[in-house]
Structures are given as structure tokens and as C-alpha cells.
Design a protein around this motif. Structure first.
Motif, mmCIF file in Angstrom:
data_model
loop_
_atom_site.group_PDB
_atom_site.id
_atom_site.type_symbol
_atom_site.label_atom_id
_atom_site.label_comp_id
_atom_site.label_asym_id
_atom_site.label_seq_id
_atom_site.Cartn_x
_atom_site.Cartn_y
_atom_site.Cartn_z
ATOM 1 N N ILE A 19 0.730 -1.063 -0.112
ATOM 2 C CA ILE A 19 0.018 0.156 0.040
ATOM 3 C C ILE A 19 1.024 1.037 0.088
ATOM 4 O O ILE A 19 0.418 2.122 -0.610
ATOM 5 C CB ILE A 19 -0.754 -0.081 0.810
ATOM 6 N N TRP A 20 2.289 0.989 1.052
ATOM 7 C CA TRP A 20 2.900 2.422 0.943
ATOM 8 C C TRP A 20 3.152 2.479 -0.677
ATOM 9 O O TRP A 20 3.828 3.653 -1.099
ATOM 10 C CB TRP A 20 4.161 1.946 1.835
ATOM 11 N N ASN A 21 4.108 1.533 -1.221
ATOM 12 C CA ASN A 21 4.309 1.004 -2.559
ATOM 13 C C ASN A 21 3.910 2.292 -3.411
ATOM 14 O O ASN A 21 4.015 3.195 -4.263
ATOM 15 C CB ASN A 21 4.818 0.236 -3.261
ATOM 16 N N ASN A 22 2.169 1.805 -3.042
ATOM 17 C CA ASN A 22 1.386 2.356 -4.697
ATOM 18 C C ASN A 22 0.641 3.846 -4.437
ATOM 19 O O ASN A 22 0.521 4.740 -5.609
ATOM 20 C CB ASN A 22 0.149 2.061 -3.996
ATOM 21 N N ARG A 23 0.702 4.181 -3.142
ATOM 22 C CA ARG A 23 1.178 5.811 -2.642
ATOM 23 C C ARG A 23 2.115 7.145 -3.180
ATOM 24 O O ARG A 23 1.965 7.967 -2.516
ATOM 25 C CB ARG A 23 0.130 5.569 -2.142
ATOM 26 N N GLN A 24 3.491 6.385 -3.625
ATOM 27 C CA GLN A 24 4.470 7.142 -4.010
ATOM 28 C C GLN A 24 4.226 7.324 -5.101
ATOM 29 O O GLN A 24 3.354 7.040 -5.985
ATOM 30 C CB GLN A 24 5.559 6.353 -3.621
ATOM 31 N N PRO A 25 5.026 8.602 -5.555
ATOM 32 C CA PRO A 25 5.106 8.688 -6.863
ATOM 33 C C PRO A 25 6.140 8.213 -8.055
ATOM 34 O O PRO A 25 7.250 7.828 -6.988
ATOM 35 C CB PRO A 25 5.944 10.947 -6.418
ATOM 36 N N ASP A 26 6.203 8.657 -8.362
ATOM 37 C CA ASP A 26 6.851 8.003 -9.736
ATOM 38 C C ASP A 26 7.670 7.845 -9.455
ATOM 39 O O ASP A 26 8.415 6.169 -9.524
ATOM 40 C CB ASP A 26 6.717 8.952 -11.129
#
Length: 416
Positions: free
Chosen positions: A404-411
Motif C-alpha cells: 500500500i505504501w508503494n502504491n501511493r508513492q510518486p513515480d
């Protein structure tokens, strides 16, 4: 109540396509063709509302029922059916074989899950028609060995609603996102399969869950961005051996930790550089830059990986109560905390110390499993064998948080 009728062109189309299947693959639809032949030419008044098309494929144990609507979806250009090792497709429909225990699929009622978007629908299908025809075409069905062409397979069906067809690599990416989402919902391992995938463990099915028949339809925004960690996660939850399961969960920590370290180091470096215009570029300031790089290098060391992700990616205090009780009590005792203390109310400094303690435990437990126990020297932080199952419950939740953390990171920081 109005009748469900078929026009003469529709009847002609069905007869021609079903005759083709009979001639090429010995696929029979006797019941439906009998209705057409016996009722002709009064078919314009015939009520097809409750009529199923009974398809019998060679090497199947029984007939498989399809709706007339299914036949209109599957039969156009059936003579141009294409397939590879894991899927079969024709026109706007493609079926991917899914590797899943058949009893688990039945237990969770897998066909209730679907995904809907403006241009593409995904759904689980039993008895996937295209897979069955492709199996017959390859000659890989033999009922003497339980290798049926259709009924032993479960597939995810892609149905394109317009001409925006995806490349196969993009289809597989979306498929894995979808499978991961359903795996999280059900706790059942779901993976892309292939022809000849038969690996079933037979056991008693648990009592029906009250929600097993509830339809679940996802939207595209419900899916996490695809990352390789999803494959690690799917592998982990299907493993029964608790130590091997733990190592597969730990792979996810190793996967995300470097990018978490990099993001933290870059943020701190930017803050330090922001002060450059109001600070003297003296020895102390420049040394602080060197210290940041040293801290970054330290965070990348194996023994620091778990601590890094606990500090940078998750609220570990929210997960604390999922840890085995023995580990909870050990940590509370070390930091002189009351047994019934609410750890979520601890301050940042206390959280940092607990993150370090949990990180050491996770790393030590990993080393104890990897290295031969006769040669391994205990650090005192390891999780006991008796508590490994509960620790894996913690690891499962932790890894979900990391995805989930990775999903909300910028590109620039998101792994895919």
C-alpha cells in the motif's frame, strides 16, 4: 411474460458454428441442435428463455451448460481461435488460466469476484470455453488421467468493450493486480497458471462463510499498482512450512527497503540544502552532509533493512498487537512499559526504539532460518519456532502495508 426468441440469422449462425465444432473437435451440442431441427420452421415463436446449450467435449466426464448468450459471445470466428501456454482468445474475449486449488475456489465462491472499467471487464469463469477448445486442439486432454479439457480449469476472462486492446504484458500486469486484490480479500493464493496445471490437495471444506456468496465487483481504482512484491506475497501465502513462508515475506522487506532508504535520505538532503542560503558553508555544515551519506549507507546494510521499512513505511505501533505475545512482552519489559499499555500512544522517540527492537528480531529470525542451526549463534532476538505462525500473521499484515505504501508513492519512488 414475453418470450425469448431467436431470429433466423441467429439460428443459422449457431447451427453453422456448432456444426464446425462437431466436425473439427467432436464437440457436441445435441440437445440444442435437436431443438432447432425439431422445431424448424416454427422457431420464431419458440421460447428459448430457459434453454441451455449442453456442450459435450471429448474426455469430459459430463456435459457443460452454457447460455445462448455465451454462445453468441464465444462462437464468432471460433475457427480463428488462438492460444499460448497460459491463455486462449478470440475476437474481444481472452481467457487466462488461473492456478488455484479447486476446493479453495469453491469454498470462497471465486466467480463472485469481478472488475469493471469503461473499456474492459474481468471476471472469474468456471469451465472456460476457449481453454477447453484450445486443450482439445492441442490434444492434451485424457479423462483416463483426470485431464479434462475444460472442467478442471478456472480462468479470468478479459472482455473488451471497445477496440482499446492491450498488449499481453499489460494484460498480465492488470491480471496480477486483480489476483492480488482477491488474494488479500480471501487469503487464497491465486496465480497465473498454464495448460496441464493440475496440483490439488484434497481436504474437508470449512463451513460456509456468510459472505461467500456476496458479489464483489472492483473498479480500476481499487487495484494497487503492480509490483513484483505481489508475486512474492502470493507465493508466501500458499506455503505451509512456517519458516519458508517467513523467508518469502522477508523478501518483500528486502525489496522495498532500498527505495525507502533512498527516499528518506533524499528528503533529509533536500532539507539540509534548503538551509544553505541562510547558513554558512562551514566545516560543521559540510560534515553534516557527509553524515547523511554515512547514515544512508548504514540503512542499506542487511541488518538494518527491516528497521528501515518499519521507520519509513509503516506505523509499526498499529501492528504491535499482532506480534506473538512473547515478543510483545519482551519488548515491553525491556522498555519498562506496563503490560496493558497502549503502545499506539507512545511518542516518536519510543516508537523509534521499538522499531529497532522489532527490526532486530525480524533480521535475527531470518538469519536463524537461513543458516544451519548447528552453526548459528543466537542473538537472543529470534522468534521461537512455536511462535512462527503468529509472526507470519504479523509479516502478512506488514507486507500488505508495504505494498500500500508503494502504491501511493510518486513515480520516482514507486517500484513496479
Amino acid at each position: 411474460m414475453s418470450k425469448k426468441t431467436l431470429s433466423e440469422p441467429q439460428i443459422k449462425f449457431l447451427r453453422e458454428r456448432l456444426d464446425f465444432l462437431m466436425e473439427k473437435y467432436d464437440v457436441e451440442a445435441t440437445n440444442f441442435l435437436n431443438i432447432i431441427n425439431e422445431e424448424w420452421p416454427e422457431l420464431e415463436d419458440y421460447d428459448f428463455d430457459n434453454v441451455k446449450v449442453d456442450i459435450w467435449m471429448d474426455d469430459e466426464a459430463d456435459v457443460i451448460n452454457y447460455t445462448i448468450e455465451d454462445m453468441f459471445r464465444y462462437l464468432p470466428n471460433i475457427d480463428k481461435l488462438q492460444y499460448n501456454e497460459c491463455s486462449a482468445w478470440c475476437n474481444n474475449i481472452k481467457q487466462f488460466i488461473i492456478a488455484v486449488d479447486e476446493w479453495e475456489a469453491e469454498r470462497i465462491n471465486i466467480t463472485r469476484f469481478s472488475l469493471t472499467s469503461e473499456s474492459l471487464n474481468l471476471r472469474f469463469v468456471e469451465n472456460p470455453f476457449y481453454i477447453g477448445i484450445a486443450a482439445l486442439d492441442q490434444g492434451i486432454a485424457d479423462d483416463n488421467y483426470g485431464l479434462t479439457p475444460c472442467s478442471r480449469y478456472i480462468a479470468v476472462e478479459f472482455e473488451y468493450l471497445d477496440e482499446s486492446y492491450l498488449l499481453q504484458e499489460d494484460e498480465i500486469r492488470i491480471l496480477k493486480q486483480f489476483l492480488y486484490t482477491v488474494s488479500i480479500e480471501t487469503g487464497v493464493c491465486l496465480k497465473l497458471g498454464q495448460f496441464f496445471f493440475f496440483d490439488y490437495d484434497y481436504y474437508d471444506i470449512d463451513d460456509e462463510d456468510q459472505e461467500r456468496n456476496t458479489k464483489v465487483n472492483y473498479g480500476v481504482n481499487d487495484l494497487m499498482s503492480y509490483t513484483k512484491a505481489m508475486d512474492y506475497f502470493s507465493k508466501a501465502i500458499e506455503i505451509e512450512d512456517q519458516e519458508i513462508k517467513y523467508l518469502h515475506f522477508y523478501k518483500i522487506i528486502e525489496y522495498f527497503s532500498p527505495v525507502a532508504s533512498k527516499k528518506s535520505a533524499y528528503n533529509l538532503l533536500n532539507l539540509r540544502l534548503d538551509a544553505l542560503k541562510i547558513k554558512n558553508r562551514d566545516q560543521k555544515y559540510l560534515e553534516s552532509i557527509f553524515q547523511l551519506t554515512r547514515d544512508y549507507d548504514t540503512s542499506l546494510k542487511d541488518k538494518e533493512l527491516a528497521t528501515t521499512i518499519l521507520r519509513e513505511c509503516v506505523d509499526s505501533l498499529e501492528l504491535f498487537e499482532i506480534l506473538p505475545n512473547s515478543i510483545q512482552q519482551r519488548i515491553k519489559k525491556k522498555f519498562h512499559l506496563q503490560k496493558d499499555v497502549d503502545v499506539t500512544a507512545l511518542n516518536a522517540t519510543e516508537k523509534d526504539e521499538i522499531d529497532k527492537e522489532i527490526g532486530q528480531m525480524l533480521y535475527s529470525t531470518r538469519n536463524q532460518i537461513v543458516h544451519a542451526k548447528s552453526n548459528y549463534r543466537s542473538t537472543g532476538f529470534e522468534c521461537t519456532t512455536d511462535d512462527m505462525e503468529q509472526l507470519n500473521t504479523f509479516m502478512k499484515k506488514l507486507c500488505q502495508c508495504l505494498i500500500i505504501w508503494n502504491n501511493r508513492q510518486p513515480d520516482e519512488y514507486r517500484l513496479n
